[in-house]
Design a protein around this motif. Structure first.
Motif, short mmCIF file in Angstrom:
data_model
loop_
_atom_site.label_atom_id
_atom_site.label_comp_id
_atom_site.label_asym_id
_atom_site.label_seq_id
_atom_site.Cartn_x
_atom_site.Cartn_y
_atom_site.Cartn_z
N ARG A 347 -5.12 -0.84 -10.90
CA ARG A 347 -5.86 0.02 -9.97
C ARG A 347 -7.27 -0.51 -9.84
O ARG A 347 -7.84 -1.00 -10.81
N SER A 406 1.94 -12.79 -10.57
CA SER A 406 2.01 -13.42 -9.24
C SER A 406 2.48 -14.86 -9.35
O SER A 406 2.19 -15.53 -10.33
N GLU A 526 13.20 8.83 -6.24
CA GLU A 526 12.33 9.95 -5.85
C GLU A 526 12.98 11.31 -5.99
O GLU A 526 12.30 12.32 -5.92
N TYR A 545 8.91 8.21 -8.68
CA TYR A 545 8.09 9.42 -8.63
C TYR A 545 8.84 10.64 -9.20
O TYR A 545 8.22 11.58 -9.67
P1 C2E Z 1 5.82 -3.35 -7.40
O1 C2E Z 1 5.80 -4.34 -8.51
O2 C2E Z 1 7.07 -3.28 -6.59
O3 C2E Z 1 5.42 -1.97 -8.05
C1 C2E Z 1 6.05 -0.78 -7.76
C2 C2E Z 1 5.28 -0.01 -6.75
O4 C2E Z 1 6.08 1.09 -6.31
C3 C2E Z 1 3.99 0.61 -7.30
O5 C2E Z 1 3.03 0.61 -6.27
C4 C2E Z 1 4.43 2.03 -7.59
O6 C2E Z 1 3.37 2.96 -7.59
C5 C2E Z 1 5.40 2.30 -6.46
N1 C2E Z 1 6.36 3.33 -6.78
C6 C2E Z 1 6.82 3.67 -8.00
N2 C2E Z 1 7.72 4.67 -7.90
C7 C2E Z 1 7.83 4.97 -6.59
C8 C2E Z 1 8.61 5.94 -5.86
O7 C2E Z 1 9.38 6.72 -6.40
N3 C2E Z 1 8.46 5.94 -4.51
C9 C2E Z 1 7.59 5.10 -3.88
N4 C2E Z 1 7.50 5.19 -2.56
N5 C2E Z 1 6.87 4.18 -4.52
C10 C2E Z 1 6.98 4.12 -5.88
P2 C2E Z 1 1.57 0.10 -6.52
O8 C2E Z 1 1.12 0.53 -7.87
O9 C2E Z 1 0.79 0.48 -5.33
O10 C2E Z 1 1.73 -1.47 -6.59
C11 C2E Z 1 2.08 -2.16 -5.47
C12 C2E Z 1 2.35 -3.61 -5.76
O11 C2E Z 1 1.18 -4.27 -6.20
C13 C2E Z 1 3.33 -3.81 -6.90
O12 C2E Z 1 4.62 -3.65 -6.38
C14 C2E Z 1 3.02 -5.23 -7.31
O13 C2E Z 1 3.68 -6.13 -6.46
C15 C2E Z 1 1.54 -5.32 -7.08
N6 C2E Z 1 0.85 -5.17 -8.36
C16 C2E Z 1 0.48 -4.04 -8.99
N7 C2E Z 1 -0.15 -4.33 -10.14
C17 C2E Z 1 -0.18 -5.68 -10.26
C18 C2E Z 1 -0.68 -6.60 -11.24
O14 C2E Z 1 -1.22 -6.25 -12.29
N8 C2E Z 1 -0.53 -7.94 -11.00
C19 C2E Z 1 0.07 -8.37 -9.87
N9 C2E Z 1 0.18 -9.68 -9.70
N10 C2E Z 1 0.58 -7.55 -8.94
C20 C2E Z 1 0.45 -6.20 -9.12
#
Ligand code: C2E
Ligand code: CA
Ligand code: CA
Length: 570
Positions: A347, A406, A526, A545
């Motif tokens: 975040r 990544s 969800e 969620y």
């Molecule tokens: P991701 O790896 O596919 O992470 C899962 C995303 O889905 C997370 O969004 C999470 O909050 C969301 N999610 C979880 N449960 C649900 C659900 O029930 N419904 C919906 N609609 N969404 C859900 P977030 O946290 O916004 O992260 C988005 C993307 O950002 C991640 O996708 C990942 O690709 C990247 N990311 C996040 N943290 C890191 C990190 O530390 N390093 C790197 N390289 N990428 C990161």
């Protein structure tokens, strides 16, 4: 005897006749003479016909020879012009050369031999000059204009568009996954691919357009006198179609697809730098939205590009300012509904309240080369958070935390060593760590990535394929990569009860994973019906969620972490 076409611009008819006599006497050369008597017809003839050289009088009835030379400067002719002066002295000679004359002759002491010598020398010098210039302006591999020529041409095309009040188009073209092509068929093969692309670009554009190679796998086209956007789209489609035809190279089938960005002058920008930026922005948008296509620059894109620039700017100091935080989203065992670990999600808090989504800033951090530092920070933070809450007497029974990695982190530096040093430093056990990578990680420099993954796996860290089914999927990856877990992408999970097709994919991926003895994780759960359905299907782990949103480090470690003790109350 050599023959030369010579243009003579002089308003003195007697002198013209004299010149005729003198040159007829010359033995070495034969001159085909054409006379112009005034400034205007002289200017027209200079451009409209082909000459070997021109003799230009300093004094013309309407304007001077110097003025005429100066007016040629924006669009120089490719043959020598020699200025003839009636007066001696002064600095006319210097002025003549400054204005672009190849030489000057004083009318007082002319002989045929002298003029001939002067003309021959000027013609020869000019020829080698233009050859050198052509070489300096040409891309050696493809024969297209190079970056220097492109820059000059853009100024010329713009000036012409302004004079004639029409539009020009600018294409930026990039070969998709060129690095991968190079890796697979070698540099020689890669060169051949670039030559082919160059040919497709030439064949798709018109003679009046300029096709350039800007470097590497980047090309550009300047489209002269563009009627409307539809014309540009037609040309873009032609390029895409031609580039989509696979070619046989080094016994492999290679398809060099292209991503195109289009900007139009003066609609998208009234200056050249702006136009270049616009085409570049549009090209990046094409790449971002799945490559192999084209995009026009638009106001919306402009706003987006500005936003990206702002984020990139803020991002550069965010680590030092301590603006990042790690949130955790629990992972639940389907059968027991126990929390068995979590995914760490970064975040970014900018200022007091604004939270920027990782979906927005992670790709920018990747582009800007900042992801390695950020990723390292996340890894260290996770290990520190976890070790602080772990039961030290039974470290190896800890819940496992998954960290997103990544593709770039695996292609620059030695990521395996970075992780090892963090584990050593914090004392966190490798067996309680998992990394999540997408299949695109293998798209560039697959061999190097594979070496890194093997090293990481050998340390005892689990490896998960994230967003399975959305990327550059190849079943071969599943066989060759050292993986433990498949995470089926949330886009399939979320719609699996509404759409039969999505359901079928979830079912197939589940049975595929089990067949390969991989753990299967469904993300984006969800609601309860989906959870129950997945449990029945035999999906091992769920995340979404319905169980918990990503929560702060405190909330997670206080309520969920202590190895399997806490049942999720649902
Ligand atoms: P991701 O790896 O596919 O992470 C899962 C995303 O889905 C997370 O969004 C999470 O909050 C969301 N999610 C979880 N449960 C649900 C659900 O029930 N419904 C919906 N609609 N969404 C859900 P977030 O946290 O916004 O992260 C988005 C993307 O950002 C991640 O996708 C990942 O690709 C990247 N990311 C996040 N943290 C890191 C990190 O530390 N390093 C790197 N390289 N990428 C990161
Ligand atoms: Ca993930
Ligand atoms: Ca995911």
């Amino acid at each position: 005897m050599e023959k030369f076409r010579l243009l003579i611009i002089d308003d003195d008819e007697n002198f013209q006749a004299l010149l005729g006599f003198m040159l007829e006497e010359v033995e070495r050369s034969e001159y085909d003479l054409h006379f112009c008597y005034d400034y205007k017809s002289g200017l027209t003839s200079l451009y409209e016909e082909e000459w070997d050289a021109c003799l230009l009088d300093y004094r013309l009835e309407t304007g001077s020879g110097l003025e005429l030379l100066n007016s040629l400067k924006p669009n120089p002719v490719n043959f020598p012009i020699i200025l003839m002066t009636g007066q001696n002295g002064g600095d006319i000679d210097i002025k003549a050369l400054d204005a672009g004359a190849s030489d000057y002759l004083s009318k007082d002491h002319l002989t045929g031999e002298l003029i001939d010598r002067c003309l021959r020398y000027a013609i020869k010098t000019k020829k080698s000059e233009s050859t050198l210039q052509r070489i300096a302006m040409t891309d050696a591999l493809t024969g297209l204009a190079n970056r220097a020529r492109f820059k000059k041409a853009l100024i010329e095309y713009k000036a012409r568009a302004d004079r004639n009040n029409y539009q020009i188009g600018l294409f930026f073209i990039d070969v998709d996954h060129f690095k991968q092509i190079n890796d697979s068929i070698g540099h020689q093969g890669g060169d051949n691919v670039l030559k082919n692309v160059a040919e497709h670009l030439i064949n798709s554009s018109r003679k009046t357009d300029l096709v350039a190679r800007l470097g590497g796998d980047e090309f550009a086209i300047i489209l002269d006198n563009l009627r409307d956007a539809a014309d540009a789209a037609r040309i873009a489609n032609k390029i895409i179609e031609k580039c989509s035809v696979p070619q046989q190279m080094n016994l492999k089938e290679i398809t060099a697809r292209t991503s195109i960005g289009i900007a139009i002058y003066p609609k998208d920008s009234t200056d050249i730098d702006g136009l270049v930026n616009a085409a570049d922005t549009a090209m990046y948008e094409t790449k971002r939205s799945g490559r192999n296509g084209y995009r026009f620059f638009s106001n919306e894109l402009h706003k987006k590009a500005k936003q990206v620039a702002r984020i990139e700017h803020n991002l550069s100091g965010a680590l030092d300012r301590g603006e990042f935080e790690v949130f955790y989203q629990p992972k639940i065992a389907s059968s027991s509904r126990d929390s068995i670990g979590a995914e760490a999600l970064i975040r970014w808090r900018v200022g007091q309240s604004e939270m920027v989504s990782p979906d927005l800033f992670i790709p920018i951090a990747e582009q800007a080369g900042m992801i390695s530092d950020i990723g390292k920070w996340v890894m260290r933070q996770v290990c520190t958070d976890a070790i602080n809450h772990a039961d030290v007497s039974n470290l190896y029974e800890c819940d496992s935390i998954a960290v997103n990695v990544s593709p770039r982190q695996l292609t620059v530096g030695n990521f395996a060593e970075v992780i090892q040093s963090i584990l050593d430093e914090t004392g966190y056990p490798a067996s309680c760590l998992e990394i999540e990578i997408t299949e695109t990680a293998l798209a560039s420099d697959g061999e190097r990535v594979m070496r890194q993954l093997n090293a990481i796996h050998e340390m005892g860290i689990r490896i998960a394929i994230d967003d399975f089914g959305t990327g550059y999927s190849s079943l071969m990856n599943l066989v060759e990569m050292p993986i433990d877990t498949l995470k089926i992408d949330r886009s399939f999970v979320m719609r699996c009860l509404q759409s039969r097709r999505h359901r079928k994919i979830v079912e197939s991926v589940c049975s595929l994973a089990h067949g390969l003895e991989l753990t299967i994780v469904a993300e984006g759960v969800e609601d309860v019906r989906v959870a129950n359905y997945l449990e029945k299907l035999g999906c091992d782990v769920m995340q979404g969620y319905y169980f918990s949103r990503p929560i702060s480090n405190r909330e997670y470690f206080d309520n969920f972490y202590h190895h399997n003790t806490k049942k999720i109350a649902v």
